[in-house]
Design a protein around this motif. Structure first.
Motif, PDB file in Angstrom:
ATOM      1  N   TYR A  13      -6.248   1.101   4.347  1.00 10.52           N
ATOM      2  CA  TYR A  13      -5.491   2.334   4.184  1.00 10.52           C
ATOM      3  C   TYR A  13      -4.174   2.317   4.953  1.00 10.52           C
ATOM      4  CZ  TYR A  13     -10.422   3.131   3.354  1.00 10.52           C
ATOM      5  OH  TYR A  13     -11.726   2.987   2.939  1.00 10.52           O
ATOM      6  N   GLY A  14      -3.791   1.152   5.456  1.00  8.69           N
ATOM      7  CA  GLY A  14      -2.562   1.078   6.254  1.00  8.69           C
ATOM      8  C   GLY A  14      -1.309   1.335   5.455  1.00  8.69           C
ATOM      9  N   TYR A  15      -1.196   0.710   4.296  1.00  8.30           N
ATOM     10  CA  TYR A  15       0.003   0.894   3.472  1.00  8.30           C
ATOM     11  C   TYR A  15       0.171   2.337   3.036  1.00  8.30           C
ATOM     12  CZ  TYR A  15       1.015  -4.118   2.893  1.00  8.30           C
ATOM     13  OH  TYR A  15       1.368  -5.423   3.101  1.00  8.30           O
ATOM     14  N   GLN A  16      -0.924   2.980   2.615  1.00 11.10           N
ATOM     15  CA  GLN A  16      -0.831   4.363   2.164  1.00 11.10           C
ATOM     16  C   GLN A  16      -0.472   5.304   3.306  1.00 11.10           C
ATOM     17  OE1 GLN A  16      -4.512   5.328   0.196  1.00 11.10           O
ATOM     18  NE2 GLN A  16      -3.942   4.293  -1.705  1.00 11.10           N
ATOM     19  N   THR A  17      -1.042   5.051   4.480  1.00 10.62           N
ATOM     20  CA  THR A  17      -0.745   5.921   5.621  1.00 10.62           C
ATOM     21  C   THR A  17       0.720   5.828   6.002  1.00 10.62           C
ATOM     22  OG1 THR A  17      -3.014   5.586   6.427  1.00 10.62           O
ATOM     23  CG2 THR A  17      -1.416   6.483   7.979  1.00 10.62           C
ATOM     24  N   THR A  18       1.272   4.625   5.999  1.00  8.28           N
ATOM     25  CA  THR A  18       2.680   4.459   6.359  1.00  8.28           C
ATOM     26  C   THR A  18       3.598   5.085   5.314  1.00  8.28           C
ATOM     27  OG1 THR A  18       2.070   2.371   7.407  1.00  8.28           O
ATOM     28  CG2 THR A  18       4.394   2.781   7.081  1.00  8.28           C
ATOM     29  N   ALA A  19       3.287   4.870   4.028  1.00 11.21           N
ATOM     30  CA  ALA A  19       4.173   5.338   2.964  1.00 11.21           C
ATOM     31  C   ALA A  19       4.058   6.833   2.727  1.00 11.21           C
ATOM     32  CB  ALA A  19       3.873   4.579   1.671  1.00 11.21           C
ATOM     33  N   MET A  20       2.845   7.395   2.745  1.00 10.81           N
ATOM     34  CA  MET A  20       2.648   8.788   2.361  1.00 10.81           C
ATOM     35  C   MET A  20       2.616   9.728   3.568  1.00 10.81           C
ATOM     36  SD  MET A  20      -0.109   8.390  -0.716  1.00 10.81           S
ATOM     37  CE  MET A  20       0.303   9.990  -1.372  1.00 10.81           C
ATOM     38  N   ALA A  21       2.072   9.284   4.694  1.00 13.00           N
ATOM     39  CA  ALA A  21       2.041  10.135   5.883  1.00 13.00           C
ATOM     40  C   ALA A  21       3.215   9.874   6.815  1.00 13.00           C
ATOM     41  CB  ALA A  21       0.734   9.928   6.645  1.00 13.00           C
ATOM     42  N   ASN A  22       3.894   8.717   6.624  1.00 13.48           N
ATOM     43  CA  ASN A  22       5.046   8.354   7.458  1.00 13.48           C
ATOM     44  C   ASN A  22       4.663   8.313   8.937  1.00 13.48           C
ATOM     45  OD1 ASN A  22       7.673   7.572   7.950  1.00 13.48           O
ATOM     46  ND2 ASN A  22       8.445   9.675   8.131  1.00 13.48           N
ATOM     47  N   ARG A  23       3.513   7.685   9.206  1.00 11.58           N
ATOM     48  CA  ARG A  23       3.059   7.533  10.578  1.00 11.58           C
ATOM     49  C   ARG A  23       2.800   6.068  10.884  1.00 11.58           C
ATOM     50  NH1 ARG A  23       5.130  11.496  10.542  1.00 11.58           N
ATOM     51  NH2 ARG A  23       4.448  13.605  11.086  1.00 11.58           N
ATOM     52  N   THR A  24       2.880   5.735  12.143  1.00 13.21           N
ATOM     53  CA  THR A  24       2.688   4.351  12.593  1.00 13.21           C
ATOM     54  C   THR A  24       1.211   3.988  12.532  1.00 13.21           C
ATOM     55  OG1 THR A  24       4.571   4.610  14.072  1.00 13.21           O
ATOM     56  CG2 THR A  24       3.124   2.729  14.456  1.00 13.21           C
ATOM     57  N   VAL A  25       0.924   2.790  12.022  1.00 10.22           N
ATOM     58  CA  VAL A  25      -0.457   2.326  11.900  1.00 10.22           C
ATOM     59  C   VAL A  25      -0.653   1.078  12.757  1.00 10.22           C
ATOM     60  CG1 VAL A  25      -0.752   3.293   9.596  1.00 10.22           C
ATOM     61  CG2 VAL A  25       0.091   0.952   9.843  1.00 10.22           C
ATOM     62  N   ILE A  26      -1.911   0.810  13.072  1.00  7.24           N
ATOM     63  CA  ILE A  26      -2.240  -0.355  13.894  1.00  7.24           C
ATOM     64  C   ILE A  26      -2.346  -1.609  13.026  1.00  7.24           C
ATOM     65  CG2 ILE A  26      -3.847  -1.259  15.609  1.00  7.24           C
ATOM     66  CD1 ILE A  26      -2.331   1.277  16.433  1.00  7.24           C
ATOM     67  N   VAL A  27      -3.005  -1.509  11.870  1.00 12.71           N
ATOM     68  CA  VAL A  27      -3.148  -2.630  10.939  1.00 12.71           C
ATOM     69  C   VAL A  27      -2.906  -2.107   9.524  1.00 12.71           C
ATOM     70  CG1 VAL A  27      -4.750  -3.976  12.348  1.00 12.71           C
ATOM     71  CG2 VAL A  27      -5.646  -2.235  10.800  1.00 12.71           C
ATOM     72  N   ASP A  28      -2.543  -3.024   8.621  1.00 16.16           N
ATOM     73  CA  ASP A  28      -2.380  -2.632   7.221  1.00 16.16           C
ATOM     74  C   ASP A  28      -2.814  -3.773   6.322  1.00 16.16           C
ATOM     75  OD1 ASP A  28      -0.271  -4.462   7.082  1.00 16.16           O
ATOM     76  OD2 ASP A  28       1.273  -2.944   7.348  1.00 16.16           O
ATOM     77  N   ASN A  29      -2.497  -3.666   5.035  1.00 14.33           N
ATOM     78  CA  ASN A  29      -3.027  -4.579   4.028  1.00 14.33           C
ATOM     79  C   ASN A  29      -2.399  -5.955   4.039  1.00 14.33           C
ATOM     80  OD1 ASN A  29      -2.993  -1.672   3.303  1.00 14.33           O
ATOM     81  ND2 ASN A  29      -4.307  -2.316   1.621  1.00 14.33           N
ATOM     82  N   ASN A  30      -1.420  -6.189   4.871  1.00 16.77           N
ATOM     83  CA  ASN A  30      -0.805  -7.515   4.936  1.00 16.77           C
ATOM     84  C   ASN A  30      -1.745  -8.559   5.532  1.00 16.77           C
ATOM     85  OD1 ASN A  30       1.444  -9.389   6.753  1.00 16.77           O
ATOM     86  ND2 ASN A  30       1.683  -9.177   4.540  1.00 16.77           N
ATOM     87  N   THR A  31      -2.622  -8.140   6.436  1.00 15.66           N
ATOM     88  CA  THR A  31      -3.679  -8.982   7.052  1.00 15.66           C
ATOM     89  C   THR A  31      -3.126 -10.288   7.614  1.00 15.66           C
ATOM     90  OG1 THR A  31      -4.286 -10.103   4.976  1.00 15.66           O
ATOM     91  CG2 THR A  31      -5.396  -8.025   5.456  1.00 15.66           C
ATOM     92  N   TRP A  32      -1.939 -10.246   8.208  1.00 16.37           N
ATOM     93  CA  TRP A  32      -1.362 -11.481   8.742  1.00 16.37           C
ATOM     94  C   TRP A  32      -1.886 -11.808  10.140  1.00 16.37           C
ATOM     95  CZ3 TRP A  32       1.688 -11.658  13.206  1.00 16.37           C
ATOM     96  CH2 TRP A  32       2.098 -10.413  13.711  1.00 16.37           C
ATOM     97  N   ASN A  33      -2.425 -10.809  10.843  1.00 14.64           N
ATOM     98  CA  ASN A  33      -2.895 -11.040  12.204  1.00 14.64           C
ATOM     99  C   ASN A  33      -4.385 -10.721  12.260  1.00 14.64           C
ATOM    100  OD1 ASN A  33      -3.476 -10.815  15.019  1.00 14.64           O
ATOM    101  ND2 ASN A  33      -1.284 -10.575  15.408  1.00 14.64           N
TER     102      ASN A  33
END
Length: 815
Positions: free
Chosen positions: A621-641
């Motif tokens: 739910y990281g991408y949606q939280t950043t795009a729709m809520a405009n809030r900073t997230v700890i992890v997202d769907n990129n899964t690079w780390n």
């Protein structure tokens, strides 16, 4: 003496009667007139066929676009799924700030506190394409929003993909097969699932890039044109910009080139089709920041370089063969092959050294998962946890390609009758795509175009046989005697031409024996062989006549099969793949129910939290939280780390106090949990919880999966383990759940929960959506220290105890 005056017309007739033999003088002029009529008829027929094909392709494009609009018609114009929200956010930034700021954009609202360099970690093809479309439309005074352009990008490129499929299949088996394959691709459910209106993901443009790259490769292979070879490299560059699946292209084409060399099908056209692609394609691919030097350093690209060396050795051997005698050729071949082997061995040694220096042998995790389907589940649980990385079931094949599964074998057989370079590539494409689709359900998307091409070839050949059989046996359509006479006369003319051409060529070759004459002799022999094969194919087609009743029944069955395919595709587009995952619906006896809980939760976050607040959730739910809520997230769907994701998984798997310490150390203010136990939503966090445990335990060994299982079974009822009942995920999901029905019955797991009355000490509930699908909790601030009475005398024990407390307080909470 009487003078006889002969008119010019009669004079010409007299000369013709004098110069031509008696037999030909009677039939020469009618035959010339008939030839003129047939040539004009053919020209008219070809022009009519071209215009008809154009309009059919136009209708196919309209069909491909319109069948993907069910999501907009039934719901609304909205972005679907998870990844498309990140792509939409990046496109917004691109259109607002420009291309240079996009390349240098450091996003501090993701992966806190690390951040992410967007320009160097994203495939920019989709974003640049949509941004260019938006700019062009605005320059034409068509004021569409960025979101609208993003929603309709996938349907537009699905029409382009259908047209590219027509071009590719036409190069393999003709225009009829191309039109059939284009219609099939326009409606195939597997492609619709990733290209409906609102599915703004990389595959929206990548499938078009994949097909057009294959078409330009086959076109170059058939024509030997450097112009098409250059276009092929540019199309490959666009594919590299669009999707990480470009490695499929750069491995499939070398496999085909190697197949042609091994089977004795090497030609200069093959060299022109392959060598510029490797050189120009690799140089262009290295310009994409997310790829960079990986275009020459990773194992996914090594096969293309190895085949590049092999084709140069083969080309040198063929060149030497053309300029040397037989004896000298043997000596030269021995030298060239030995040198070539030495070079290949040296290159292989360098590659082995590069590969050995990498712990994964130079392969990425996803590539290793394709080569070894068990690799991800053993070593990289973050890849195995993604649902689209799971192997498909047999029903999913019927769902995604339907009747095409039964037509593909017939298409493969048709490609061998006769086998050409283009048809061998099509066979290799279908074989490899079948394997990869069997490993990952996501790669059904790559298999769909190959299945449509093979099915289009099979249907076209079948219709050709059945209609020809009916045509030959219906006297009302065409008389037998007329057709047979025309057939024999045409074959006779071809035979006469075949007999006449070698005589003329032999006379010319006897006059001047030289290298040019040798080349001409080869060309004439090749032309004669081609003409002979064409006459043979005509005779075979004439002989392949089925009974009239069988042909009519077979045609009716094919029409019924096509109708069933159309009905299934329309149903899949309207019902199965049109619903956006962010807005859910369900049908019951009292009508349609809409669940808009996700947007409700993101709107609450946007309006009721501070701009700098950090939100923790599972990475889905990281991408949606950043795009729709405009809030900073700890992890997202990129899964690079993987370590950062494992930290969140460890917090969710830990008891409440330990989880609070982990989140507090990451400056988290809110925790978002998705729960489907009330409405029966199966993709909630409780069903994903074991993956959190596995990923967290892969980095932090104190998290062990058996601690959450009872006799190897995952349970949330009264038989659940104490570790499961006391973990943070369980508490946040089922907090106050018993107040709903008094029993705490979970509709997804179909059981009553084990711990019904839950108390929270470090978290407080701040918002729960209408259907309880999204629950948001806030971390309570740490308690103020209460200053006690100070003692005058401090013993050693008090000092040591205070030092131990300070050490315990400073101890890393993640261990």
């Amino acid at each position: 003496m009487p003078i006889i005056v002969i008119s010019p017309l009669k004079q010409s007739f007299a000369l013709s009667e004098y110069l031509l033999p008696a037999k030909t003088s009677d039939s020469f002029w009618p035959s010339m007139a008939a030839a003129a009529e047939t040539s004009s008829d053919r020209t008219l027929r070809n022009a009519f066929g071209s215009v008809l094909s154009f309009f059919i392709l136009l209708l196919i494009g309209v069909l491909a676009f319109s069948i993907r609009l069910f999501s907009v018609i039934k719901y609304e114009s909205v972005i679907h799924e998870f990844d498309p929200y990140f792509n939409y956010r990046v496109t917004q930034f691109l259109t607002k700030n420009g291309i240079y700021d996009f390349w240098n954009w450091f996003d501090d609202r993701t992966w806190y506190p690390l951040g992410r360099v967007i320009g160097g970690t994203v495939y920019p093809g989709l974003t640049l394409t949509a941004g260019t479309l938006w700019r062009i439309l605005n320059s034409l005074n068509i004021p569409l929003s960025v979101e609208t352009v993003c929603v309709f990008t996938a349907p537009i490129f699905s029409a382009f993909a259908s047209w590219a499929t027509y071009l590719l299949t036409k190069e393999v088996k003709g225009a009829g097969a191309g039109l059939t394959a284009a219609v099939l691709l326009a409606m195939v459910p597997s492609y619709i699932s990733r290209s409906v209106a609102g599915s703004y993901d990389n595959e929206a443009v990548a499938i078009f890039a994949l097909i057009i790259t294959f078409y330009l490769y086959i076109k170059t292979l058939n024509t030997g044109s450097l112009f098409y070879a250059t276009l092929n490299a540019i199309a490959y560059f666009y594919m590299v910009c669009s999707w990480g699946g470009y490695t499929f292209i750069i491995n499939l084409i070398p496999m085909h080139v190697l197949l042609c060399i091994v089977t004795g099908r090497y030609s200069s056209r093959l060299y022109i089709a392959y060598a510029p692609l490797v050189v120009l394609g690799t140089l262009l691919a290295s310009l994409v920041p997310v790829v960079g030097f990986n275009a020459v350093l990773t194992s996914e690209h090594f096969a293309s370089f190895l085949v590049f060396i092999i084709i140069h050795v083969v080309a040198l051997v063929y060149y030497i063969k053309g300029i040397l005698s037989a004896k000298m050729f043997k000596v030269a071949v021995t030298l060239v092959v030995s040198i070539g082997l030495l070079v290949c061995c040296a290159v292989i040694a360098v590659l082995i050294a590069l590969v050995a220096s990498s712990p994964t042998m130079g392969w990425s995790g996803r590539s290793l998962s394709l080569l070894d389907p068990t690799y991800a589940s053993k070593y990289i649980p973050i890849i195995a946890s993604v649902s689209e990385h799971q192997p498909p079931t047999w029903p999913s094949y019927f769902m995604d390609i339907n009747v095409l599964a039964f037509l593909v074998p017939a298409g493969i057989i048709a490609c061998f009758l006769p086998l050409s370079d283009a048809s061998s590539f099509a066979v290799l494409y279908i074989v490899t795509s079948v394997y990869f689709s069997g490993v990952m359900v996501r790669l059904m998307l790559v298999f769909a175009p190959a299945a449509c091409i093979m099915s289009g070839i099979a249907l076209s050949q079948a219709f050709d046989v059945f209609t020809r059989s009916i045509k030959f046996q219906l006297p009302g359509i065409l008389g037998k005697s007329e057709f047979d006479a025309g057939d024999t006369s045409s074959s006779g003319v071809v035979a006469e031409n075949d007999a006449a051409k070698p005589d003329k060529s032999e006379e010319k070759l006897k006059e001047r024996p030289s290298r040019k004459n040798k080349k001409k002799e080869k060309e004439l022999v090749e032309k004669a062989s081609v003409e002979k094969t064409s006459t043979k194919s005509k005779i075979e087609k004439r002989l392949l006549v089925l009974p009239l009743e069988a042909s009519v029944i077979a045609l009716l069955l094919l029409v019924f099969l096509g109708a069933f395919y159309v009905v299934h595709c329309v149903w899949a587009a309207a019902e199965a793949y049109s619903a956006p995952s962010i807005v859910l619906t369900s049908h019951s006896h009292d009508g349609l129910h809409v669940f808009d809980d996700f947007r409700e939760a993101y709107a609450w976050l946007r309006h009721n939290t501070e701009v700098d607040d950090k939100v923790a959730s599972w990475w889905d739910y990281g991408y949606q939280t950043t795009a729709m809520a405009n809030r900073t997230v700890i992890v997202d769907n990129n899964t690079w780390n993987n370590t950062h994701i494992a930290t969140v998984g460890t917090a969710m798997s830990s008891p409440e106090k330990a989880a609070w310490e982990i989140f507090n150390s990451l400056d988290v203010k809110y925790v978002l949990v998705v729960f489907g136990g009330l409405v029966g939503y199966p993709s909630d966090d409780i069903n994903k919880f074991l993956w959190m445990v596995r990923i967290g335990g892969g980095v932090f060994p104190h998290i062990k999966e058996p601690d959450y299982l009872r006799d190897g079974q995952y349970r949330i009822d009264s038989q659940a383990t104490p570790t499961m009942l006391n973990c943070l995920m369980y508490k946040l999901s089922y907090y106050r759940f018993v107040d709903v029905d008094g029993k705490g019955f979970d509709r997804v797991r179909r059981t009553e929960i084990g711990k019904k009355y839950i108390k929270l000490t470090h978290f407080e509930e701040v918002f729960t959506t209408h259907h309880w699908m999204v629950r948001i909790y806030k971390l309570k601030p740490p308690r103020n220290r209460i200053r006690g009475k100070t003692k005058k005398s401090k013993t050693k024990t008090s000092a040591t105890s205070s030092s131990r407390k300070s050490v315990a307080r400073k101890k890393n909470p993640w261990h």
